[in-house]
Structures are given as structure tokens and as C-alpha cells.
Design a protein around this motif. Structure first.
Motif, PDB file in Angstrom:
ATOM      1  N   PRO B 111      20.898  26.025  25.915  1.00 19.19           N
ATOM      2  CA  PRO B 111      21.676  24.947  25.299  1.00 19.19           C
ATOM      3  C   PRO B 111      21.626  24.955  23.774  1.00 19.19           C
ATOM      4  N   SER B 112      20.576  25.518  23.219  1.00 18.86           N
ATOM      5  CA  SER B 112      20.470  25.549  21.748  1.00 18.86           C
ATOM      6  C   SER B 112      21.584  26.377  21.105  1.00 18.86           C
ATOM      7  N   THR B 113      22.275  27.185  21.904  1.00 17.04           N
ATOM      8  CA  THR B 113      23.362  28.019  21.341  1.00 17.04           C
ATOM      9  C   THR B 113      24.718  27.316  21.442  1.00 17.04           C
ATOM     10  N   PHE B 114      24.765  26.176  22.104  1.00 19.30           N
ATOM     11  CA  PHE B 114      26.069  25.565  22.406  1.00 19.30           C
ATOM     12  C   PHE B 114      26.834  25.077  21.179  1.00 19.30           C
ATOM     13  N   ASP B 115      26.134  24.924  20.057  1.00 17.56           N
ATOM     14  CA  ASP B 115      26.834  24.500  18.840  1.00 17.56           C
ATOM     15  C   ASP B 115      27.683  25.622  18.263  1.00 17.56           C
ATOM     16  N   ASP B 116      27.357  26.844  18.629  1.00 15.71           N
ATOM     17  CA  ASP B 116      28.110  28.000  18.120  1.00 15.71           C
ATOM     18  C   ASP B 116      29.145  28.409  19.180  1.00 15.71           C
ATOM     19  N   LEU B 117      30.307  27.817  19.094  1.00 16.19           N
ATOM     20  CA  LEU B 117      31.314  28.047  20.139  1.00 16.19           C
ATOM     21  C   LEU B 117      31.775  29.497  20.215  1.00 16.19           C
ATOM     22  N   VAL B 165      30.776  22.324  27.532  1.00 14.91           N
ATOM     23  CA  VAL B 165      30.248  22.707  26.221  1.00 14.91           C
ATOM     24  C   VAL B 165      31.143  22.123  25.123  1.00 14.91           C
ATOM     25  N   LYS B 168      30.469  18.505  24.241  1.00  8.67           N
ATOM     26  CA  LYS B 168      29.199  18.164  23.562  1.00  8.67           C
ATOM     27  C   LYS B 168      29.413  17.916  22.074  1.00  8.67           C
TER      28      LYS B 168
END
Lengths: 113, 168
Positions: B111-117, B165, B168
Motif C-alpha cells: 500500500p505504501s506505493t499506492f500514491d505513485d499511480l 487505488v 484513495k
């Protein structure tokens, strides 16, 4: 060459046999060449080649070592159509999920023998 | 690429494994026959096998040295070749060390990667290659509810995942 040994596309053994084969089906005189880069791991190459080229894990690993050491390796022999199909699978396999910086598939091309 | 320090260290190490042969630069390994190179590789510790291959690669004769590692296609070298590649495979491939309950999506798409679409989007093919059990387990973990996608539902599971995603 490693991948061709009993894996796919064995070459005809004699000229007369080759002529017969030519009449019967398309010539297996094309190959798929895989090129090295720094964005894919050995794990990725093995996983990708076992999926795209149906190579065994052991043979795929030898290809991975060869592409790393030599910069390129032949991963498939076959008809032009089959080679294009395999090549397409390789270049659409996606990035190496193990490396955050990997954002694309490996590069490969179809070449005449 | 092997650093100069590692290169020097490996040359000293390999020189110590041979009787009287001193390797001063990576190219010196090219003087060995296929049989000699494979025999030398057998003396190299597992922990140094990766550096050994990188040293060969840095010799500017990688293609020729690979042929030697392949035994120059001589039947008499076949056993040594198989031993070398089996050992190297076990040392190099991480999947050998991955446990029975390893979930690749949990490991490589946290989940820590979800900000980088752009990153998440680039992992679509990786996501779609997983079995549906792996995908359900991953979605359960990430979104904290039960998922029941069935075999062949990978595209639908990706669409669902991607929309979540994006939310979020």
C-alpha cells in the motif's frame, strides 16, 4: 544454441529432409534475440522465458546468464509467425516487479537465421 | 559492473585457489580452457559465485567466457557445466528462497506505493499474472474485507483494484 536443444524448432537433419519439410510446412529459419539491460533481474528473465518461450527453468537460467555476460541471447527458433508471437509476449511482459526503478519490459527482436 | 576493489579482491581470491597461476586482470581468466575455468568455479565458495560471474563479464570477453562456462559444447565437460549452473541458479534466484506462503503482490506492491499511480499502473501485467488465490489474499489484506474473484477473473480483479487505488 541452448534454447533450441530439444526445446523447440529442431533443425532438419539432411538436405533431402529439409526439402520435404519446406514443402510440408513453413521454414523454421527465424529466431528471437533477447537484449540485456540493467533493469531486470535473473529471476525476471527466468520467469519471463518460461512463460513466453516455454523454456525449462534450467535452460531459461542459462539464457539469463548468457544475456548478462554477452549482451544478447537467442531464446527461440521457429517460423516468422511463431517468432513474432514469442517476441510480442516478451516485449509486453511488463516491468520487473522486484526492481522499483524497472518500468518496462526487456527488448527483443525477430531476426532471420 | 564490478567495482575496482571487488575486482582486485576476486583476482587475489582466485589466484589463491590455483596452483601457481596468478590472475592480475580479468582478461587473464580467458587464458584458461573451458575445463580449467569450470574446475576453478568448483573451488569458488557459493557466496563468491556471483562476483566470479561478474568478474568474467567485466573481462571484455564475456561472450567467449560464456561459451567456456557452457563447456565449449564438449561432452566431457557436461557434468561440470551442469554442476556450475545448478549451483549458480540456487545462489542467484531469489524465488528458491521464497517460502511456501510467499505472496508476491504483498511483497512488491505494498500500500505504501499506492500514491505513485504511474508505478502502480506499470505493475498491471505483474498483477494479472498472479493466480486468483494470490490476488484474493492480497486484496483481503490490503482492503480488509473478503474478496471472492474466481478463476479467470484477473481482469475484473485488476479493474476493481485500480478503482480502489484511485479512490484513495
Amino acid at each position: 544454441m541452448i534454447p533450441g536443444e530439444g526445446q523447440n524448432s529442431p533443425q532438419p537433419e539432411s538436405e533431402s529432409e529439409a526439402e520435404t519439410e519446406t514443402l510440408a510446412k513453413p521454414a523454421l529459419n527465424w529466431k528471437v534475440v533477447l537484449f540485456n539491460d540493467e533493469e531486470h533481474t535473473y529471476d525476471y528473465v527466468v520467469e519471463m522465458l518460461t512463460s513466453a518461450c516455454k523454456l525449462s527453468r534450467q535452460i531459461a537460467f542459462r539464457c539469463a546468464v548468457e544475456v548478462d555476460m554477452s549482451g544478447r541471447t537467442v531464446v527461440f527458433y521457429g517460423t516468422r509467425s511463431d517468432c513474432e508471437n514469442v517476441c510480442s509476449k516478451i516485449i509486453s511482459f511488463g516491468p520487473d516487479h522486484r526492481l522499483p526503478q524497472s518500468m518496462a519490459s526487456m527488448n527483443a527482436e525477430v531476426q532471420a537465421l | 559492473m564490478l567495482s575496482e576493489d571487488y575486482e582486485k579482491m576476486m583476482l587475489i581470491y582466485l589466484s589463491g585457489l590455483t596452483d601457481g597461476l596468478g590472475f592480475r586482470k580479468p582478461e587473464d581468466l580467458n587464458q584458461l580452457s573451458s575445463h580449467e575455468l569450470l574446475s576453478l568455479s568448483q573451488k569458488v565458495d557459493d557466496s563468491a559465485l556471483g562476483l566470479f560471474v561478474q568478474l568474467l563479464k567485466s573481462s571484455q570477453a564475456g561472450e567467449r567466457l560464456f561459451e567456456k562456462l557452457m563447456g565449449d559444447h564438449e561432452e566431457e565437460n557436461r557434468e561440470l557445466v551442469d554442476q556450475f549452473f545448478n549451483r549458480y541458479l540456487n545462489v542467484v534466484l531469489s524465488s528458491v528462497q521464497e517460502g511456501e506462503h510467499f505472496n508476491p503482490l504483498e511483497a512488491y506492491l505494498p500500500p505504501s506505493t499506492f500514491d505513485d499511480l504511474a508505478f502502480v499502473q506499470s505493475r498491471q501485467t505483474f498483477f494479472m499474472r498472479q493466480t486468483i488465490d494470490i490476488i484474493n489474499e492480497y486484496l483481503d489484506q490490503v482492503f480488509r474485507r473478503r474478496h471472492t474473484f474466481t478463476v479467470g477473473d484477473q481482469p475484473a480483479a485488476w479493474e476493481y483494484f485500480w478503482s480502489k487505488v484511485m479512490e484513495k
